[in-house]
Design a protein around this motif. Structure first.
Motif, PDB file in Angstrom:
ATOM      1  N   SER A 192       0.814  -1.209   0.000  1.00 25.67           N
ATOM      2  CA  SER A 192       0.000   0.000   0.000  1.00 25.67           C
ATOM      3  C   SER A 192       0.853   1.267   0.000  1.00 25.67           C
ATOM      4  CB  SER A 192      -0.920   0.008   1.233  1.00 25.67           C
ATOM      5  OG  SER A 192      -1.540   1.259   1.397  1.00 25.67           O
ATOM      6  N   LYS A 193       0.693   2.073  -1.033  1.00 26.68           N
ATOM      7  CA  LYS A 193       1.400   3.356  -1.087  1.00 26.68           C
ATOM      8  C   LYS A 193       0.944   4.282   0.032  1.00 26.68           C
ATOM      9  CE  LYS A 193       3.910   3.276  -5.015  1.00 26.68           C
ATOM     10  NZ  LYS A 193       5.348   3.653  -5.091  1.00 26.68           N
ATOM     11  N   LYS A 194      -0.339   4.143   0.408  1.00 25.62           N
ATOM     12  CA  LYS A 194      -0.893   4.993   1.457  1.00 25.62           C
ATOM     13  C   LYS A 194      -0.220   4.725   2.793  1.00 25.62           C
ATOM     14  CE  LYS A 194      -5.307   6.255   3.617  1.00 25.62           C
ATOM     15  NZ  LYS A 194      -6.770   5.994   3.652  1.00 25.62           N
ATOM     16  N   MET A 195       0.035   3.461   3.096  1.00 22.57           N
ATOM     17  CA  MET A 195       0.659   3.102   4.370  1.00 22.57           C
ATOM     18  C   MET A 195       2.180   3.228   4.335  1.00 22.57           C
ATOM     19  SD  MET A 195      -1.387  -0.170   5.955  1.00 22.57           S
ATOM     20  CE  MET A 195      -0.330  -0.169   7.408  1.00 22.57           C
ATOM     21  N   MET A 196       2.770   2.812   3.220  1.00 26.34           N
ATOM     22  CA  MET A 196       4.223   2.655   3.157  1.00 26.34           C
ATOM     23  C   MET A 196       4.937   3.770   2.409  1.00 26.34           C
ATOM     24  SD  MET A 196       4.553  -0.218   4.822  1.00 26.34           S
ATOM     25  CE  MET A 196       6.218  -0.783   4.452  1.00 26.34           C
ATOM     26  N   GLY A 197       4.179   4.558   1.623  1.00 28.52           N
ATOM     27  CA  GLY A 197       4.811   5.631   0.865  1.00 28.52           C
ATOM     28  C   GLY A 197       5.851   5.107  -0.095  1.00 28.52           C
ATOM     29  N   GLU A 198       7.049   5.687  -0.060  1.00 27.90           N
ATOM     30  CA  GLU A 198       8.121   5.274  -0.970  1.00 27.90           C
ATOM     31  C   GLU A 198       8.638   3.867  -0.676  1.00 27.90           C
ATOM     32  OE1 GLU A 198      12.225   6.870   0.003  1.00 27.90           O
ATOM     33  OE2 GLU A 198      10.994   8.320   1.118  1.00 27.90           O
ATOM     34  N   PHE A 199       8.276   3.317   0.489  1.00 32.11           N
ATOM     35  CA  PHE A 199       8.770   1.998   0.887  1.00 32.11           C
ATOM     36  C   PHE A 199       7.817   0.866   0.493  1.00 32.11           C
ATOM     37  CE2 PHE A 199      10.510   5.100   3.897  1.00 32.11           C
ATOM     38  CZ  PHE A 199      11.871   4.862   3.728  1.00 32.11           C
ATOM     39  N   ALA A 200       6.754   1.178  -0.235  1.00 31.57           N
ATOM     40  CA  ALA A 200       5.810   0.143  -0.669  1.00 31.57           C
ATOM     41  C   ALA A 200       6.526  -0.893  -1.526  1.00 31.57           C
ATOM     42  CB  ALA A 200       4.663   0.776  -1.457  1.00 31.57           C
ATOM     43  N   ASN A 201       6.025  -2.124  -1.504  1.00 30.90           N
ATOM     44  CA  ASN A 201       6.644  -3.212  -2.257  1.00 30.90           C
ATOM     45  C   ASN A 201       6.755  -2.875  -3.745  1.00 30.90           C
ATOM     46  OD1 ASN A 201       6.805  -4.897  -0.015  1.00 30.90           O
ATOM     47  ND2 ASN A 201       4.800  -5.801  -0.393  1.00 30.90           N
ATOM     48  N   PRO A 202       7.881  -3.203  -4.369  1.00 25.96           N
ATOM     49  CA  PRO A 202       7.941  -3.146  -5.833  1.00 25.96           C
ATOM     50  C   PRO A 202       6.921  -4.131  -6.409  1.00 25.96           C
ATOM     51  CG  PRO A 202      10.136  -3.455  -4.875  1.00 25.96           C
ATOM     52  CD  PRO A 202       9.155  -3.630  -3.767  1.00 25.96           C
ATOM     53  N   LYS A 203       6.587  -3.953  -7.662  1.00 24.39           N
ATOM     54  CA  LYS A 203       5.550  -4.803  -8.264  1.00 24.39           C
ATOM     55  C   LYS A 203       5.915  -6.289  -8.206  1.00 24.39           C
ATOM     56  CE  LYS A 203       3.232  -1.537 -11.351  1.00 24.39           C
ATOM     57  NZ  LYS A 203       2.836  -1.233 -12.747  1.00 24.39           N
ATOM     58  N   TRP A 204       7.189  -6.610  -8.438  1.00 25.58           N
ATOM     59  CA  TRP A 204       7.558  -8.026  -8.461  1.00 25.58           C
ATOM     60  C   TRP A 204       7.387  -8.662  -7.088  1.00 25.58           C
ATOM     61  CZ3 TRP A 204      11.305 -10.452  -5.590  1.00 25.58           C
ATOM     62  CH2 TRP A 204      12.257  -9.642  -4.943  1.00 25.58           C
ATOM     63  N   VAL A 205       7.704  -7.925  -6.025  1.00 22.86           N
ATOM     64  CA  VAL A 205       7.517  -8.446  -4.663  1.00 22.86           C
ATOM     65  C   VAL A 205       6.026  -8.629  -4.379  1.00 22.86           C
ATOM     66  CG1 VAL A 205       7.803  -7.951  -2.198  1.00 22.86           C
ATOM     67  CG2 VAL A 205       9.663  -7.434  -3.804  1.00 22.86           C
ATOM     68  N   LYS A 206       5.245  -7.657  -4.786  1.00 18.11           N
ATOM     69  CA  LYS A 206       3.792  -7.727  -4.584  1.00 18.11           C
ATOM     70  C   LYS A 206       3.200  -8.954  -5.261  1.00 18.11           C
ATOM     71  CE  LYS A 206      -0.412  -5.095  -5.713  1.00 18.11           C
ATOM     72  NZ  LYS A 206      -0.906  -3.824  -6.320  1.00 18.11           N
ATOM     73  N   TYR A 207       3.573  -9.193  -6.519  1.00 17.04           N
ATOM     74  CA  TYR A 207       3.014 -10.321  -7.268  1.00 17.04           C
ATOM     75  C   TYR A 207       3.495 -11.661  -6.710  1.00 17.04           C
ATOM     76  CZ  TYR A 207       1.564  -6.761 -10.635  1.00 17.04           C
ATOM     77  OH  TYR A 207       0.988  -5.661 -11.225  1.00 17.04           O
ATOM     78  N   VAL A 208       4.769 -11.715  -6.330  1.00 23.50           N
ATOM     79  CA  VAL A 208       5.310 -12.958  -5.756  1.00 23.50           C
ATOM     80  C   VAL A 208       4.618 -13.286  -4.434  1.00 23.50           C
ATOM     81  CG1 VAL A 208       7.350 -14.023  -4.718  1.00 23.50           C
ATOM     82  CG2 VAL A 208       7.554 -12.842  -6.905  1.00 23.50           C
ATOM     83  N   ALA A 209       4.418 -12.267  -3.595  1.00 24.09           N
ATOM     84  CA  ALA A 209       3.757 -12.478  -2.300  1.00 24.09           C
ATOM     85  C   ALA A 209       2.321 -12.971  -2.486  1.00 24.09           C
ATOM     86  CB  ALA A 209       3.782 -11.186  -1.487  1.00 24.09           C
ATOM     87  N   TRP A 210       1.613 -12.379  -3.442  1.00 20.99           N
ATOM     88  CA  TRP A 210       0.243 -12.836  -3.714  1.00 20.99           C
ATOM     89  C   TRP A 210       0.231 -14.253  -4.260  1.00 20.99           C
ATOM     90  CZ3 TRP A 210      -3.869 -11.376  -1.568  1.00 20.99           C
ATOM     91  CH2 TRP A 210      -4.105 -10.043  -1.235  1.00 20.99           C
TER      92      TRP A 210
END
Length: 452
Positions: free
Chosen positions: A415-433
């Protein structure tokens, strides 16, 4: 002037930490203001050790040894993959705590309704209880092997380990990390030595790190594989890591958070690599000694006996090896006691905002854990093999509970809202899902197969 600036910054951080997770240790470990890479890494090292403990508890031992005894080296690939998954998830967990100042339980409760938060708390508490059951069984069997105690007596004695936690709580959080690290090193050395003595087959062993499709097709193999996943990727460790990383006095600025994320990830990956090696050693030991043996081997007691049996181990067989194994087993259970209690306190405070003294938390958790073990001991008349079967099922439950921790963690850290610049990159997001979906599907299949 510099001292006054540091003091004001420290006070602002303490104010920020009010109501924080594990308030008694939050922001208590002083970080060096100057120093190179290695000095900073040393200062950040510690949380990874406590997290890694959960990956080397008695539950891991029994699933890894049983996996080797029944399927040789085939499940080494499961340990490898689940360890890599654990590294990714733990780094996400630490990042959540560093960036938001909340642990995973607090963040989940804030994002859900009270009833949903309560249900998630119950599921997480059951997972912690499953871990505690593994510690009780491992500790009781270790006492039985070392001193010949009946299992029922060993189970009751494990209820007294609350005194150990009370003593450790007096020496400071940094010293607790050092004690746990020493015990981990002991476990690693013991099993490395014993695997060398077992003389595993190098060809089949290396081949075992390549995934085998049969793992998903054989229900028995899948059951143990999920047990290994549940024992390796621990749901309560995700809550733990997001909290204890906040014990460090890193600067709550963008640069300070970035540095904290970097070093906490390195710390975590190093410790989880050690845990992976230990789990591989356990499975290799089970495969080298027990695979193909037409007997009920692959259990703690049988492994203990085999280490002093020259017909199995050879001329190097010695009661000393057996004793080292039992001592390592006892150390493993006691290590997990510390992290289990901290995790329980984190989820209780985070999900239902209830605070109780740590010693009371430990007493309640341990009493709830020993009840099913006592029932098993009485029903099966102290047969350690039957009692150890309970260990495998506790690890499978941990695997079932895992998506309830992974899914919120993935949502929050993406979440960009929670994490700002520290939000997961897309590849991390997709792998985690992908991880969360695959684990959920496998668990549904496992439950269906079990009922069938």
């Amino acid at each position: 002037m510099t001292h006054e600036k540091n003091t004001k910054e420290h006070q602002s951080v303490v104010q920020h930490a009010n109501g924080a997770s594990l308030e008694e240790i939050n922001n208590t470990v002083v970080m060096p203001s100057k120093g190179g890479f290695w000095r900073k890494l040393a200062a950040y090292s510690g949380p990874g050790v406590l997290v890694a403990v959960g990956y080397m508890d008695p539950g891991n031992w029994i699933t890894s040894i049983a996996g080797g005894a029944q399927y040789a080296y085939a499940l080494l690939s499961v340990i490898l993959i689940s360890s890599i998954v654990a590294m990714l998830l733990q780094s996400m967990s630490a990042k959540l705590g560093i960036v938001t100042g909340m642990d995973l339980a607090q963040a989940t409760r804030k994002a859900t309704s009270k009833p949903v938060g309560f249900i998630l708390w119950i599921i997480t508490e059951l997972a912690i209880m499953a871990t505690d059951i593994a510690e009780v069984i491992g500790g009781a069997i270790a006492l039985h092997l070392l001193f010949g105690m009946p299992l029922i007596v060993g189970v009751l004695i494990t209820a007294l380990d609350v005194m150990l936690l009370l003593l450790l709580s007096k020496v400071g959080f940094r010293k607790i990390e050092a004690i746990v690290a020493t015990l981990i090193a002991t476990i690693f050395i013991v099993f490395l030595y014993e695997v060398i003595l077992a003389s595993p087959e190098w060809g089949p062993m290396l081949k075992g790190f390549i995934p085998d499709p049969q793992i998903a097709l054989q229900p028995g193999m899948l059951l143990l594989a999920l047990g290994i996943v549940g024992a390796t990727v621990m749901p309560h460790n995700l809550y733990l890591h997001s909290s204890i990383i906040q014990a460090r006095q890193y600067k709550r600025t963008a640069a300070g958070k970035r540095e904290a994320i970097k070093f906490s990830t390195i710390d975590s990956n190093i410790q989880l690599t050690i845990a992976m090696v230990v789990n591989c050693l356990l499975l290799i030991l089970g495969a080298a000694m027990f695979y193909g043996v037409e007997s009920d081997l692959g259990r703690f007691v049988e492994l203990y006996n085999a280490l002093s049996d020259n017909k199995i181990v050879g001329a190097v067989a010695s009661p000393i090896l057996s004793t080292l194994f039992a001592v390592a087993l006892l150390a493993s259970g006691q290590n997990s006691t510390i992290t289990g209690t901290l995790s329980g306190q984190i989820v209780m405070e985070g999900f239902i905002k209830m605070k109780i003294p740590m010693w009371l938390r430990r007493v309640v958790t341990r009493l709830l854990a020993i009840i099913p073990v006592i029932i098993m001991v009485v029903v099966y008349n102290g047969q350690d093999a039957k009692v150890e079967e309970l260990l495998i099922y506790t690890q499978v439950f941990l695997s079932v509970a895992l998506p309830f921790a992974i899914i919120p963690l993935t949502i929050f850290t993406s979440s960009k809202k929670m994490m700002g610049e520290f939000a997961n990159p897309k590849w991390v997001k997709y792998v985690a899902w992908f991880i969360a979906i695959v684990l959920t599907i496998l668990n549904v299949y496992l439950i269906y197969s079990t009922f069938q």
